[in-house]
Design a protein around this motif. Structure first.
Motif, mmCIF file in Angstrom:
data_model
loop_
_atom_site.group_PDB
_atom_site.id
_atom_site.type_symbol
_atom_site.label_atom_id
_atom_site.label_comp_id
_atom_site.label_asym_id
_atom_site.label_seq_id
_atom_site.Cartn_x
_atom_site.Cartn_y
_atom_site.Cartn_z
ATOM 1 N N PRO A 12 -0.790 15.996 20.263
ATOM 2 C CA PRO A 12 -1.750 14.894 20.398
ATOM 3 C C PRO A 12 -1.338 13.710 19.532
ATOM 4 O O PRO A 12 -0.837 13.870 18.424
ATOM 5 C CB PRO A 12 -3.062 15.508 19.923
ATOM 6 N N VAL A 13 -1.563 12.510 20.063
ATOM 7 C CA VAL A 13 -1.207 11.278 19.362
ATOM 8 C C VAL A 13 -2.439 10.745 18.637
ATOM 9 O O VAL A 13 -3.481 10.501 19.241
ATOM 10 C CB VAL A 13 -0.673 10.215 20.338
ATOM 11 N N THR A 14 -2.303 10.576 17.331
ATOM 12 C CA THR A 14 -3.392 10.027 16.518
ATOM 13 C C THR A 14 -3.422 8.511 16.662
ATOM 14 O O THR A 14 -2.379 7.849 16.578
ATOM 15 C CB THR A 14 -3.185 10.398 15.037
ATOM 16 N N LYS A 15 -4.590 7.959 16.872
ATOM 17 C CA LYS A 15 -4.701 6.506 17.001
ATOM 18 C C LYS A 15 -4.371 5.843 15.666
ATOM 19 O O LYS A 15 -4.959 6.179 14.637
ATOM 20 C CB LYS A 15 -6.111 6.116 17.443
ATOM 21 N N PRO A 16 -3.417 4.910 15.665
ATOM 22 C CA PRO A 16 -3.069 4.252 14.390
ATOM 23 C C PRO A 16 -4.223 3.430 13.834
ATOM 24 O O PRO A 16 -4.935 2.757 14.566
ATOM 25 C CB PRO A 16 -1.900 3.336 14.784
ATOM 26 N N LYS A 17 -4.391 3.537 12.532
ATOM 27 C CA LYS A 17 -5.288 2.648 11.800
ATOM 28 C C LYS A 17 -4.398 1.974 10.763
ATOM 29 O O LYS A 17 -4.147 2.513 9.684
ATOM 30 C CB LYS A 17 -6.414 3.435 11.148
ATOM 31 N N ALA A 18 -3.886 0.805 11.148
ATOM 32 C CA ALA A 18 -2.791 0.191 10.397
ATOM 33 C C ALA A 18 -3.251 -0.954 9.520
ATOM 34 O O ALA A 18 -4.178 -1.699 9.856
ATOM 35 C CB ALA A 18 -1.714 -0.301 11.363
ATOM 36 N N ALA A 19 -2.575 -1.083 8.382
ATOM 37 C CA ALA A 19 -2.780 -2.212 7.474
ATOM 38 C C ALA A 19 -1.415 -2.740 7.063
ATOM 39 O O ALA A 19 -0.409 -2.024 7.130
ATOM 40 C CB ALA A 19 -3.586 -1.793 6.249
ATOM 41 N N MET A 20 -1.373 -3.990 6.646
ATOM 42 C CA MET A 20 -0.125 -4.607 6.186
ATOM 43 C C MET A 20 -0.435 -5.467 4.971
ATOM 44 O O MET A 20 -1.446 -6.180 4.930
ATOM 45 C CB MET A 20 0.482 -5.459 7.299
ATOM 46 N N ILE A 21 0.428 -5.401 3.997
ATOM 47 C CA ILE A 21 0.271 -6.216 2.792
ATOM 48 C C ILE A 21 0.819 -7.609 3.066
ATOM 49 O O ILE A 21 1.935 -7.775 3.567
ATOM 50 C CB ILE A 21 1.000 -5.582 1.604
ATOM 51 N N ILE A 22 0.024 -8.632 2.752
ATOM 52 C CA ILE A 22 0.461 -10.017 2.895
ATOM 53 C C ILE A 22 0.172 -10.761 1.590
ATOM 54 O O ILE A 22 -0.438 -10.222 0.675
ATOM 55 C CB ILE A 22 -0.253 -10.724 4.065
ATOM 56 N N GLY A 23 0.617 -12.003 1.512
ATOM 57 C CA GLY A 23 0.303 -12.822 0.353
ATOM 58 C C GLY A 23 1.514 -13.170 -0.470
ATOM 59 O O GLY A 23 2.662 -12.887 -0.097
ATOM 60 N N ASN A 24 1.284 -13.796 -1.618
ATOM 61 C CA ASN A 24 2.372 -14.278 -2.466
ATOM 62 C C ASN A 24 3.386 -13.190 -2.749
ATOM 63 O O ASN A 24 3.039 -12.081 -3.152
ATOM 64 C CB ASN A 24 1.818 -14.818 -3.779
ATOM 65 N N GLY A 25 4.637 -13.532 -2.550
ATOM 66 C CA GLY A 25 5.719 -12.588 -2.759
ATOM 67 C C GLY A 25 6.171 -11.885 -1.499
ATOM 68 O O GLY A 25 7.278 -11.346 -1.444
ATOM 69 N N VAL A 26 5.337 -11.889 -0.474
ATOM 70 C CA VAL A 26 5.665 -11.231 0.789
ATOM 71 C C VAL A 26 6.345 -12.243 1.705
ATOM 72 O O VAL A 26 5.939 -13.411 1.775
ATOM 73 C CB VAL A 26 4.401 -10.665 1.458
#
Length: 837
Positions: free
Chosen positions: A593-607
């Motif tokens: 079974p495929v788990t639905k992604p619950k994704a986050a990404m880091i943004i901001g100064n330095g990225v």
């Protein structure tokens, strides 16, 4: 005296005489046409002008002036208008369609018109592709006013002999982001201190568009509505001259072409372009800037090797692209070692260059039109001299990716044909040089330091398997994308539906099924199964939708499957039994079974905002999947338990040990961390994983050879990998490679992250091939000591979770359809990766 000559006088007044700082020499003006100051309520240079006000002013000019008309060629991601103001003499404007048709005969190599001096020159003044380089859009207002209102004989002559297309803001979303910043922090009196907030925008700054893409790299790739709209307009008009106005560091002066020598060994643009025409126009610009005491430089930097700039793409269309770079005030006034540089000063240089471009173009209109005609005729003659008569390509597994590539060819007016299941692109066509751009690869170069990429063979971006041929059988010409994907309607099943995972859109379809509440599984081994349309071989990753395991009724499930197929044009199959003809059955332990992604990404100064924007754009516009963007400043207190996947793109991360431990503990719980580029290096340096970087043997300082100091920038610059394409060997059985059939794929490298293959035999997903070079410059040292021993993609176990380490960027500039799947698989299938010890 030097301070005054170099930087100009400080603009202090809102009076008409102060505006004469810009256009005094072009008096008298028609009093029925409002000046920018009269329309806006403030003088140009006193504030940064919002894009809507720019559009409104040009619209007003189009209404009041018999010299002008306005045209909307598109809308940005945020819905802002993209407009062009056409300005010429009233007689030309009334006869514009006829003039256009006559002009287009000169870009048709099958025709032979010779009245080169009888038609006006077509001039496209393009401004502000980088939103926080704002002086040029203000100059566009002054230029538009001058051309619509001035009664000066010099301007009237320009209008008679020229048709000027003013594109005031190529990147309105970025411009308004910066405009808000600059006006919000403007002091009264003005603050020139470089450390003031006005001169230091917060991340992601205004350079880029809504998705943080650099639109000055998008002319070739045509990903965004801003570029696609402009390209569509461009190929309706084929202007003779195109300007590309920019800004650079505050400590600089002013740059105009000629550029630095093209880095290509044998540039495909004619020599007359980058030598004769550039030098001819350069003489005009130097005299104009000398007349007001402005200092400038040429030839040192800003090569036009990459064909996707606003100043290089026109060079491949028989036009003359011209780059201008103005030292930026980064606000309204800023102190430099030479004195104060003001916003009005930066605007005046751009305005003067705009008018001078028109002057040079109309005074050499016959030469420019003859050059453009010769350009397209030489396209046919050059093609005839080559043994290669065309390129063929096909892909039996992924119609969507092929369609996306064909779309790119058609966008650039490249002739494409379909012969049975294969596509054919003949070389003998007016856009031969664009055909070269799409398919040709290079390994020898004149130079080794590039302002941008050294590789751009777009077919490789799409992982298109193509072949040059010495004879072509064209078949049917493709004029639109309609009908390129043919997928029969799925039949209803009471047992299961199977989504073929090989198609590029399969991930978007998978996400759609999950968003509708369906339980889906992925096959970790291939199988052959009887379907409603006959036996079908399914590859790794085939998505299975079991009917009996859903909480919805059969009719509702069927409706969702039909809706998904219609939306994403992906192949679905109905099956009535899980018993395979060959391979695993649908109830196998290899179906998970495929788990639905619950994704986050880091943004901001330095990225690195470019890479973060590429992730956001991919998920927003193609997968239609949300991703939470967590600013660095908030990350320490963010609740990571809400997510099962975290993305870290390249950047300079300076997390405390506490935050590093927080990330590590979260991964160990069973979650997935995806790192790209220097974020991968960060994860290794911080010992988040046990992987290593390739440790090339360093030269001993005792053996360093003395070199001239002046050569240091070039010597050191060539060791960087500015952008090249390499071949990797891919483990197609790995979940990250599901959907791929060929173990050899191209990847794009524009960093110096050298990732060592894992000591775990099952953890290296992609390693550079033994003969990896496809296209672009790399030093022999980097190739032998760094690239060849390294891996491109590794998965590292961390407690119950894993870190997926990309050395290269799989989403580069929104164009790498060939490697997007690796990244998307990391989001959707990462948690299914079990690394044997």
């Amino acid at each position: 005296m030097l301070k005054k000559l170099l930087l100009g006088v400080l603009f202090l007044s809102t009076s008409i005489s102060a505006q004469d700082y810009f256009f005094k020499k072009f008096h008298p003006f028609d009093s029925n046409i409002p000046s920018p100051e009269e329309f806006l309520g403030y003088g140009i240079g006193e504030r940064h002008t919002r894009h809507d006000l720019i559009v409104n002013y040009l619209t007003k000019l189009g209404e009041l002036s018999d010299r002008a008309s306005i045209y909307e060629y598109g809308r940005t991601h945020e819905g802002r208008k993209l407009v062009i103001l056409t300005v010429t003499s009233p007689q030309n404007l009334q006869n514009l369609e006829n003039l256009k048709n006559q002009h287009l005969e000169y870009v048709d190599p099958t025709k032979n018109p010779t009245a080169y001096d009888e038609l006006p020159s077509f001039i496209n003044l393009g401004y502000n592709v980088h939103g926080n380089e704002p002086s040029s859009s203000e100059a566009a207002l002054l230029t538009a006013y001058t051309l619509t209102a001035s009664k000066n004989p010099e301007i009237l002559r320009y209008l008679k002999d020229g048709v000027i297309f003013i594109d005031p803001t190529i990147n309105p979303d970025g411009r308004d982001r910066h405009t808000q910043w600059a006006n919000m922090y403007q002091g009264n009196p003005l603050v020139g201190d470089p450390q003031d907030a006005e001169h230091n925008e917060y991340w992601p700054r205004g350079r880029t568009n809504h998705y943080w893409f650099d639109l000055n790299r998008d002319w070739l790739l045509g990903i965004h509505p801003e570029s696609r709209g402009k390209l569509t307009w461009y190929h309706q008009w084929y202007p003779n001259v195109v300007t590309d106005f920019h800004e650079m560091g505050t400590q600089s002066t002013y740059f105009f072409e000629p550029m630095k020598d093209n880095g290509s060994l044998d540039p495909i643009m004619p020599k007359e372009n980058y030598e004769d025409l550039n030098n001819l126009f350069g003489d005009y610009f130097s005299k104009a800037l000398d007349s007001i005491g402005s200092f400038y430089f040429t030839k040192e930097v800003f090569d036009g090797t990459y064909p996707g700039y606003g100043s290089s793409y026109p060079d491949l269309q028989g036009g003359l692209g011209l780059l201008f770079e103005q030292a930026s005030s980064r606000g309204h006034k800023q102190t430099t070692p030479f004195g104060e540089i003001t916003f009005p000063f930066t605007i005046r240089n751009q305005y003067l260059s705009s008018i001078t471009t028109v002057k040079a173009a109309v005074e050499n209109k016959g030469m420019l039109r003859k050059y453009q005609q010769d350009f397209f005729k030489s396209a046919l003659s050059n093609a005839s001299k080559s043994r290669i008569r065309g390129y063929t390509f096909k892909d039996d597994h992924d119609a969507t990716r092929v369609k996306a590539f064909v779309d790119k060819l058609l966008l650039h007016k490249i002739d494409v044909y379909k012969n049975n299941n294969a596509f054919v692109v003949p070389t003998r066509q007016p856009q031969y040089r664009m055909v070269q751009t799409m398919f040709e690869t290079y390994e020898r170069y004149r130079d080794s330091v590039y302002y941008d990429a050294s590789a751009w063979s777009v077919a490789n971006f799409y992982n298109i398997k193509y072949s040059p041929v010495t004879a072509v059988n064209l078949g049917e010409k493709i004029t639109s994308l309609d009908g390129l994907i043919v997928s029969g309607p799925v039949q209803k099943s009471n047992y299961a539906y199977i989504l073929d995972y090989d198609d590029y859109n399969a991930v978007a379809a998978l996400n759609h099924l999950q968003s509708k509440g369906l339980v889906v599984s992925s096959s970790f081994k291939p199988f052959l199964l009887k379907t409603s349309v006959g036996e079908k071989q399914f590859n790794y990753g085939a998505v299975i939708v079991p009917v009996s395991l859903q909480k919805k009724e059969g009719d509702a499930i069927f409706q969702i499957v039909q809706e998904t197929q219609a939306k994403f044009k992906v192949p679905f199959y109905a099956v009535s039994s899980g018993y395979s003809v060959k391979g695993i059955d649908l109830g196998s332990r290899y179906v998970r079974p495929v788990t639905k992604p619950k994704a986050a990404m880091i943004i901001g100064n330095g990225v690195r905002s470019y890479e973060a924007g590429e992730v956001w754009h991919l998920l927003d516009t193609r997968v239609h999947m949300p991703i939470t963007k967590i600013p660095v400043r908030n990350f320490g207190r963010a609740d990571l338990d809400k997510y099962n996947t975290l993305v870290m793109v390249s950047g300079s991360y300076s997390f405390s040990e506490k935050v590093q431990n927080k990330i590590k503990a979260w991964v160990e719980k069973g979650n997935t961390l995806v790192t790209i580029g220097t974020a991968t290096k960060w994860a290794i340096d911080k010992k988040l994983v046990k992987e290593k970087l390739t440790d090339a043997e360093k030269d001993s300082t005792e053996n360093v050879n003395r070199r001239p100091y002046v050569g240091a920038p070039e010597d050191l610059g060539k060791e960087s990998v500015g952008g090249a394409i390499f071949k990797v060997d891919l483990d197609v059985t790995h979940p990250l490679a599901f959907g791929y059939h060929d173990a050899s794929i191209p990847v794009y490298k524009n960093n110096s992250v050298w990732l060592a293959p894992s000591k775990n035999a099952y953890a290296t997903v992609a390693k550079y091939a033994s003969d990896p070079h496809i296209d672009g410059f790399i030093t022999k040292k980097n190739m032998e000591e760094n690239l060849k021993p390294s891996a491109s993609l590794v998965v590292s176990k961390l407690g119950g979770g894993r870190v997926i380490l990309f050395a290269d960027n799989p989403n580069f500039r929104g164009s790498w359809y060939g490697t997007n799947r690796l990244f998307l698989n990391a989001l959707f299938l990462g948690d299914k990766i079990r690394i044997p010890e």
